[in-house]
Design a protein around this motif. Structure first.
Motif, PDB file in Angstrom:
ATOM      1  N   GLY A 197      61.704 -44.340  47.005  1.00  0.00           N
ATOM      2  CA  GLY A 197      62.524 -44.920  45.940  1.00  0.00           C
ATOM      3  C   GLY A 197      62.063 -44.634  44.533  1.00  0.00           C
ATOM      4  O   GLY A 197      62.738 -45.000  43.566  1.00  0.00           O
ATOM      5  N   GLU A 198      60.899 -44.009  44.357  1.00  0.00           N
ATOM      6  CA  GLU A 198      60.409 -43.633  43.040  1.00  0.00           C
ATOM      7  C   GLU A 198      60.091 -42.138  43.038  1.00  0.00           C
ATOM      8  O   GLU A 198      59.979 -41.516  44.100  1.00  0.00           O
ATOM      9  CB  GLU A 198      59.169 -44.439  42.660  1.00  0.00           C
ATOM     10  N   PHE A 199      59.949 -41.573  41.836  1.00  0.00           N
ATOM     11  CA  PHE A 199      59.704 -40.136  41.773  1.00  0.00           C
ATOM     12  C   PHE A 199      58.256 -39.875  41.414  1.00  0.00           C
ATOM     13  O   PHE A 199      57.718 -40.470  40.470  1.00  0.00           O
ATOM     14  CB  PHE A 199      60.615 -39.466  40.746  1.00  0.00           C
ATOM     15  N   ASP A 200      57.642 -38.988  42.158  1.00  0.00           N
ATOM     16  CA  ASP A 200      56.254 -38.586  41.934  1.00  0.00           C
ATOM     17  C   ASP A 200      56.217 -37.067  41.781  1.00  0.00           C
ATOM     18  O   ASP A 200      56.541 -36.340  42.727  1.00  0.00           O
ATOM     19  CB  ASP A 200      55.377 -39.031  43.099  1.00  0.00           C
ATOM     20  N   MET A 201      55.828 -36.598  40.606  1.00  0.00           N
ATOM     21  CA  MET A 201      55.874 -35.166  40.323  1.00  0.00           C
ATOM     22  C   MET A 201      54.970 -34.360  41.248  1.00  0.00           C
ATOM     23  O   MET A 201      55.326 -33.253  41.683  1.00  0.00           O
ATOM     24  CB  MET A 201      55.505 -34.899  38.870  1.00  0.00           C
ATOM     25  N   SER A 202      53.812 -34.899  41.580  1.00  0.00           N
ATOM     26  CA  SER A 202      52.887 -34.140  42.432  1.00  0.00           C
ATOM     27  C   SER A 202      53.463 -33.936  43.832  1.00  0.00           C
ATOM     28  O   SER A 202      53.318 -32.848  44.424  1.00  0.00           O
ATOM     29  CB  SER A 202      51.536 -34.847  42.508  1.00  0.00           C
ATOM     30  N   LEU A 203      54.134 -34.956  44.379  1.00  0.00           N
ATOM     31  CA  LEU A 203      54.773 -34.799  45.685  1.00  0.00           C
ATOM     32  C   LEU A 203      55.921 -33.793  45.624  1.00  0.00           C
ATOM     33  O   LEU A 203      56.103 -32.982  46.546  1.00  0.00           O
ATOM     34  CB  LEU A 203      55.283 -36.150  46.188  1.00  0.00           C
ATOM     35  N   TRP A 204      56.704 -33.853  44.537  1.00  0.00           N
ATOM     36  CA  TRP A 204      57.793 -32.886  44.368  1.00  0.00           C
ATOM     37  C   TRP A 204      57.232 -31.466  44.258  1.00  0.00           C
ATOM     38  O   TRP A 204      57.784 -30.527  44.836  1.00  0.00           O
ATOM     39  CB  TRP A 204      58.623 -33.225  43.125  1.00  0.00           C
ATOM     40  N   GLU A 205      56.137 -31.297  43.516  1.00  0.00           N
ATOM     41  CA  GLU A 205      55.532 -29.965  43.363  1.00  0.00           C
ATOM     42  C   GLU A 205      55.079 -29.412  44.710  1.00  0.00           C
ATOM     43  O   GLU A 205      55.229 -28.209  44.978  1.00  0.00           O
ATOM     44  CB  GLU A 205      54.351 -30.039  42.397  1.00  0.00           C
ATOM     45  N   ASN A 206      54.526 -30.266  45.559  1.00  0.00           N
ATOM     46  CA  ASN A 206      54.122 -29.809  46.896  1.00  0.00           C
ATOM     47  C   ASN A 206      55.333 -29.322  47.691  1.00  0.00           C
ATOM     48  O   ASN A 206      55.277 -28.290  48.376  1.00  0.00           O
ATOM     49  CB  ASN A 206      53.434 -30.949  47.658  1.00  0.00           C
ATOM     50  N   TYR A 207      56.444 -30.072  47.594  1.00  0.00           N
ATOM     51  CA  TYR A 207      57.677 -29.698  48.296  1.00  0.00           C
ATOM     52  C   TYR A 207      58.224 -28.366  47.789  1.00  0.00           C
ATOM     53  O   TYR A 207      58.543 -27.466  48.581  1.00  0.00           O
ATOM     54  CB  TYR A 207      58.718 -30.810  48.128  1.00  0.00           C
ATOM     55  N   ILE A 208      58.315 -28.226  46.475  1.00  0.00           N
ATOM     56  CA  ILE A 208      58.972 -27.033  45.919  1.00  0.00           C
ATOM     57  C   ILE A 208      58.068 -25.805  46.034  1.00  0.00           C
ATOM     58  O   ILE A 208      58.553 -24.679  46.215  1.00  0.00           O
ATOM     59  CB  ILE A 208      59.413 -27.280  44.456  1.00  0.00           C
ATOM     60  N   THR A 209      56.753 -25.994  45.970  1.00  0.00           N
ATOM     61  CA  THR A 209      55.833 -24.866  46.100  1.00  0.00           C
ATOM     62  C   THR A 209      55.875 -24.275  47.497  1.00  0.00           C
ATOM     63  O   THR A 209      55.646 -23.072  47.682  1.00  0.00           O
ATOM     64  CB  THR A 209      54.399 -25.297  45.744  1.00  0.00           C
ATOM     65  N   ASP A 210      56.181 -25.110  48.493  1.00  0.00           N
ATOM     66  CA  ASP A 210      56.334 -24.590  49.853  1.00  0.00           C
ATOM     67  C   ASP A 210      57.514 -23.628  49.956  1.00  0.00           C
ATOM     68  O   ASP A 210      57.539 -22.757  50.831  1.00  0.00           O
ATOM     69  CB  ASP A 210      56.532 -25.742  50.845  1.00  0.00           C
ATOM     70  N   ILE A 211      58.499 -23.792  49.074  1.00  0.00           N
ATOM     71  CA  ILE A 211      59.606 -22.838  49.010  1.00  0.00           C
ATOM     72  C   ILE A 211      59.145 -21.590  48.270  1.00  0.00           C
ATOM     73  O   ILE A 211      59.301 -20.464  48.749  1.00  0.00           O
ATOM     74  CB  ILE A 211      60.830 -23.449  48.295  1.00  0.00           C
ATOM     75  N   SER A 212      58.572 -21.798  47.074  1.00  0.00           N
ATOM     76  CA  SER A 212      58.135 -20.670  46.247  1.00  0.00           C
ATOM     77  C   SER A 212      57.355 -21.185  45.040  1.00  0.00           C
ATOM     78  O   SER A 212      57.847 -22.047  44.312  1.00  0.00           O
ATOM     79  CB  SER A 212      59.348 -19.867  45.765  1.00  0.00           C
ATOM     80  N   GLU A 213      56.142 -20.670  44.846  1.00  0.00           N
ATOM     81  CA  GLU A 213      55.372 -21.034  43.648  1.00  0.00           C
ATOM     82  C   GLU A 213      56.087 -20.557  42.395  1.00  0.00           C
ATOM     83  O   GLU A 213      56.089 -21.245  41.357  1.00  0.00           O
ATOM     84  CB  GLU A 213      53.974 -20.429  43.720  1.00  0.00           C
ATOM     85  N   GLU A 214      56.691 -19.401  42.469  1.00  0.00           N
ATOM     86  CA  GLU A 214      57.434 -18.879  41.320  1.00  0.00           C
ATOM     87  C   GLU A 214      58.597 -19.800  40.973  1.00  0.00           C
ATOM     88  O   GLU A 214      58.875 -20.053  39.792  1.00  0.00           O
ATOM     89  CB  GLU A 214      57.961 -17.470  41.624  1.00  0.00           C
ATOM     90  N   LEU A 215      59.280 -20.322  41.995  1.00  0.00           N
ATOM     91  CA  LEU A 215      60.389 -21.236  41.754  1.00  0.00           C
ATOM     92  C   LEU A 215      59.899 -22.509  41.079  1.00  0.00           C
ATOM     93  O   LEU A 215      60.531 -23.003  40.135  1.00  0.00           O
ATOM     94  CB  LEU A 215      61.085 -21.585  43.076  1.00  0.00           C
ATOM     95  N   CYS A 216      58.789 -23.048  41.525  1.00  0.00           N
ATOM     96  CA  CYS A 216      58.230 -24.247  40.909  1.00  0.00           C
ATOM     97  C   CYS A 216      57.992 -24.030  39.424  1.00  0.00           C
ATOM     98  O   CYS A 216      58.374 -24.862  38.591  1.00  0.00           O
ATOM     99  CB  CYS A 216      56.920 -24.626  41.606  1.00  0.00           C
ATOM    100  N   ASP A 217      57.389 -22.912  39.069  1.00  0.00           N
ATOM    101  CA  ASP A 217      57.113 -22.613  37.660  1.00  0.00           C
ATOM    102  C   ASP A 217      58.401 -22.467  36.857  1.00  0.00           C
ATOM    103  O   ASP A 217      58.501 -22.970  35.732  1.00  0.00           O
ATOM    104  CB  ASP A 217      56.290 -21.327  37.547  1.00  0.00           C
ATOM    105  N   LYS A 218      59.401 -21.793  37.424  1.00  0.00           N
ATOM    106  CA  LYS A 218      60.659 -21.581  36.717  1.00  0.00           C
ATOM    107  C   LYS A 218      61.382 -22.910  36.470  1.00  0.00           C
ATOM    108  O   LYS A 218      61.927 -23.142  35.381  1.00  0.00           O
ATOM    109  CB  LYS A 218      61.562 -20.628  37.508  1.00  0.00           C
ATOM    110  N   LEU A 219      61.389 -23.776  37.469  1.00  0.00           N
ATOM    111  CA  LEU A 219      62.097 -25.047  37.338  1.00  0.00           C
ATOM    112  C   LEU A 219      61.422 -25.943  36.298  1.00  0.00           C
ATOM    113  O   LEU A 219      62.095 -26.587  35.489  1.00  0.00           O
ATOM    114  CB  LEU A 219      62.166 -25.758  38.682  1.00  0.00           C
TER     115      LEU A 219
END
Length: 280
Positions: free
Chosen positions: A19-41
């Protein structure tokens, strides 16, 4: 085309966020897709105030599991036999990735290059905010962004715009091509995913005045920023440039095949739009 569906990972992320947003957890999720994507977003969203502009949209999406499920179902329906649909229009296969993901309000749809490959990003948080979760709207959104990728691949993405006039004739051209591509794949010239609350009726009623105003701004080398983006508005209506551009491209398509349309130079596009806007 490669379909990258991160819906299961989104559900797992939401359970951990609770129910709350945590940037570090989101970064772990998006980095699993692509580190480059995380940086771009993160780079793209840095110009906005996170707590004022981004966090409320994320929380709204996170707390609307039913809309998330509907958006995902619509996504699966839209990408079914997508290669065949694109080949029917263009006669060629389009090499691109399509990613269904939770972003940082970077856009409901975003055509870009990721790890050297054309990519369509579908940000579910913006899709939910805009209420574009239904099957028809989702399909239109995906097809529109694929239209941009096809245009860049076919046209060579060689256009340079160094003036305000050049920038906004290029945007009109690109969005017009993408809308035309979208409408062909959805099977109807009246299919505008922006059409809510009488949007299309208003555009049609004011077609001549809209063309004239856009041309006036081009001639004066003025910004036409208010014609594009759901956060902008002209006379109380957003995304009007998509209507102007699509109707213009449909006019050009009556005398040119679509692959030729994709390769026009900006001087030709401007001259054609000037003639079109003054005659209509």
């Amino acid at each position: 085309m490669k379909i990258i569906d991160t819906y299961p990972e989104i559900l797992s992320l939401l359970d951990r966020l609770n129910g709350e947003f945590d940037m570090s957890l989101w970064e772990n999720y998006i980095t699993d897709i692509s580190e480059e994507l995380c940086d771009k977003l993160k780079e793209d969203s840095a110009i906005y105030d996170f707590h004022r502009d981004i966090r409320p949209v994320l929380l709204h999406a996170m707390r609307n599991r039913k809309k998330l499920e509907t958006a995902h179902d619509s996504f699966l329906s839209a990408v079914y036999d997508l290669d065949g649909k694109v080949k029917k229009l263009t006669g060629t296969e389009l090499q691109a990735d399509i990613i269904f993901y939770l972003g940082l309000c970077n856009g409901a749809g975003w055509a870009m290059e990721l790890t050297g490959k054309p990519t369509v990003l579908l940000g579910v948080e913006k899709i939910i905010e805009l209420d574009w979760c239904g099957a028809e709207t989702m399909a239109s959104l995906i097809y529109h962004e694929l239209g941009h990728i096809w245009h860049d691949v076919t046209g060579g993405a060689r256009w340079e715009a160094n003036t305000m006039r050049g920038k906004y004739i290029l945007q009109l051209y690109r969005e017009g091509i993408a809308m035309y591509f979208e409408q062909f794949l959805t099977g109807g010239s009246a299919n505008y995913h922006q059409d809510q609350d009488g949007w299309l009726h208003w555009c049609r009623e004011n077609r001549q005045a809209l063309n004239a105003e856009y041309l006036r701004r081009l001639r004066a080398n003025e910004s036409a920023e208010t014609f594009f983006g759901d956060w902008q508005a002209y006379r109380g209506h957003s995304d009007i440039g998509y209507f102007i551009g699509c109707e213009f491209i449909r006019h050009l398509a009556a005398k040119r095949p679509i692959d030729e349309l994709a390769r026009l130079d900006l001087a030709t596009v401007y001259a054609e739009f000037e003639a079109y806007a003054t005659q209509n």
